[in-house]
Design a protein around this motif. Structure first.
Motif, mmCIF file in Angstrom:
data_model
loop_
_atom_site.group_PDB
_atom_site.id
_atom_site.type_symbol
_atom_site.label_atom_id
_atom_site.label_comp_id
_atom_site.label_asym_id
_atom_site.label_seq_id
_atom_site.Cartn_x
_atom_site.Cartn_y
_atom_site.Cartn_z
ATOM 1 N N SER A 1 -2.238 3.473 8.220
ATOM 2 C CA SER A 1 -2.410 2.868 9.535
ATOM 3 C C SER A 1 -2.859 1.428 9.342
ATOM 4 O O SER A 1 -3.242 1.028 8.241
ATOM 5 C CB SER A 1 -3.445 3.644 10.352
ATOM 6 O OG SER A 1 -4.689 3.652 9.682
ATOM 7 N N HIS B 1 -5.566 6.365 5.544
ATOM 8 C CA HIS B 1 -6.580 7.115 6.282
ATOM 9 C C HIS B 1 -6.585 8.615 5.988
ATOM 10 O O HIS B 1 -7.480 9.320 6.432
ATOM 11 C CB HIS B 1 -6.445 6.874 7.795
ATOM 12 C CG HIS B 1 -5.176 7.399 8.383
ATOM 13 N ND1 HIS B 1 -4.087 6.595 8.585
ATOM 14 C CD2 HIS B 1 -4.823 8.633 8.789
ATOM 15 C CE1 HIS B 1 -3.110 7.317 9.108
ATOM 16 N NE2 HIS B 1 -3.530 8.563 9.230
ATOM 17 N N ASP B 2 -5.614 9.100 5.215
ATOM 18 C CA ASP B 2 -5.557 10.531 4.913
ATOM 19 C C ASP B 2 -5.055 10.742 3.483
ATOM 20 O O ASP B 2 -3.874 11.001 3.268
ATOM 21 C CB ASP B 2 -4.647 11.234 5.922
ATOM 22 C CG ASP B 2 -4.563 12.735 5.713
ATOM 23 O OD1 ASP B 2 -5.323 13.280 4.880
ATOM 24 O OD2 ASP B 2 -3.724 13.377 6.385
ATOM 25 N N GLU B 3 -5.953 10.616 2.511
ATOM 26 C CA GLU B 3 -5.570 10.768 1.098
ATOM 27 C C GLU B 3 -4.941 12.127 0.826
ATOM 28 O O GLU B 3 -3.958 12.229 0.111
ATOM 29 C CB GLU B 3 -6.785 10.579 0.186
ATOM 30 C CG GLU B 3 -7.219 9.160 0.037
ATOM 31 C CD GLU B 3 -8.322 9.002 -0.986
ATOM 32 O OE1 GLU B 3 -8.598 9.962 -1.747
ATOM 33 O OE2 GLU B 3 -8.903 7.919 -1.038
ATOM 34 N N ALA B 4 -5.513 13.178 1.371
ATOM 35 C CA ALA B 4 -5.024 14.536 1.117
ATOM 36 C C ALA B 4 -3.601 14.730 1.645
ATOM 37 O O ALA B 4 -2.828 15.497 1.079
ATOM 38 C CB ALA B 4 -5.961 15.558 1.741
ATOM 39 N N GLY B 5 -3.241 14.042 2.717
ATOM 40 C CA GLY B 5 -1.918 14.176 3.300
ATOM 41 C C GLY B 5 -0.852 13.337 2.613
ATOM 42 O O GLY B 5 0.341 13.533 2.838
ATOM 43 N N CYS B 6 -1.267 12.410 1.765
ATOM 44 C CA CYS B 6 -0.321 11.534 1.071
ATOM 45 C C CYS B 6 0.468 12.327 0.034
ATOM 46 O O CYS B 6 -0.100 13.066 -0.764
ATOM 47 C CB CYS B 6 -1.074 10.383 0.396
ATOM 48 S SG CYS B 6 -0.002 9.241 -0.503
ATOM 49 N N HIS C 1 2.939 9.814 7.597
ATOM 50 C CA HIS C 1 2.117 9.034 8.528
ATOM 51 C C HIS C 1 0.633 9.033 8.156
ATOM 52 O O HIS C 1 -0.222 9.305 8.998
ATOM 53 C CB HIS C 1 2.305 9.529 9.966
ATOM 54 C CG HIS C 1 3.733 9.582 10.381
ATOM 55 N ND1 HIS C 1 4.496 8.443 10.577
ATOM 56 C CD2 HIS C 1 4.565 10.637 10.595
ATOM 57 C CE1 HIS C 1 5.720 8.801 10.918
ATOM 58 N NE2 HIS C 1 5.800 10.111 10.933
ATOM 59 N N VAL C 2 0.345 8.717 6.897
ATOM 60 C CA VAL C 2 -1.043 8.687 6.431
ATOM 61 C C VAL C 2 -1.578 7.261 6.288
ATOM 62 O O VAL C 2 -2.720 7.062 5.904
ATOM 63 C CB VAL C 2 -1.224 9.453 5.101
ATOM 64 C CG1 VAL C 2 -0.884 10.920 5.287
ATOM 65 C CG2 VAL C 2 -0.389 8.843 3.988
#
Length: 74
Positions: A32, A45-50, A29-30
């Motif tokens: 949106s 919206h969240d490169e580190a979480g990808c 869910h990175v």
């Protein structure tokens, strides 16, 4: 600081229709949908979480997402 190389989604706004299929396909869910000038676009919206799984690119019916190698600071 260690760096990790992985592929991240790159969204082509000229092809993206804002349908949201990529957002629904993203396990961490990175992604949106964001509005810019009254038009929706997919946005990472969240490169580190990808995780770099590329499910978003595979699911996109408009071929608006490509995967590109990137260096992340961890």
């Amino acid at each position: 600081m260690a760096s990790e190389r992985k592929a991240l989604p790159v969204i082509d706004k000229t092809r993206c229709t804002g349908c949201g299929w990529c957002v629904a396909a993203c396990p961490p869910h990175v992604l949106s949908l964001e509005v810019e000038k009254w038009k929706k676009f997919s946005h990472l919206h969240d490169e580190a979480g990808c995780t770099g799984c590329a499910r978003c690119a595979v699911k996109c019916p408009f071929e608006a997402i490509t995967m590109a190698r990137a260096t992340l600071q961890v």
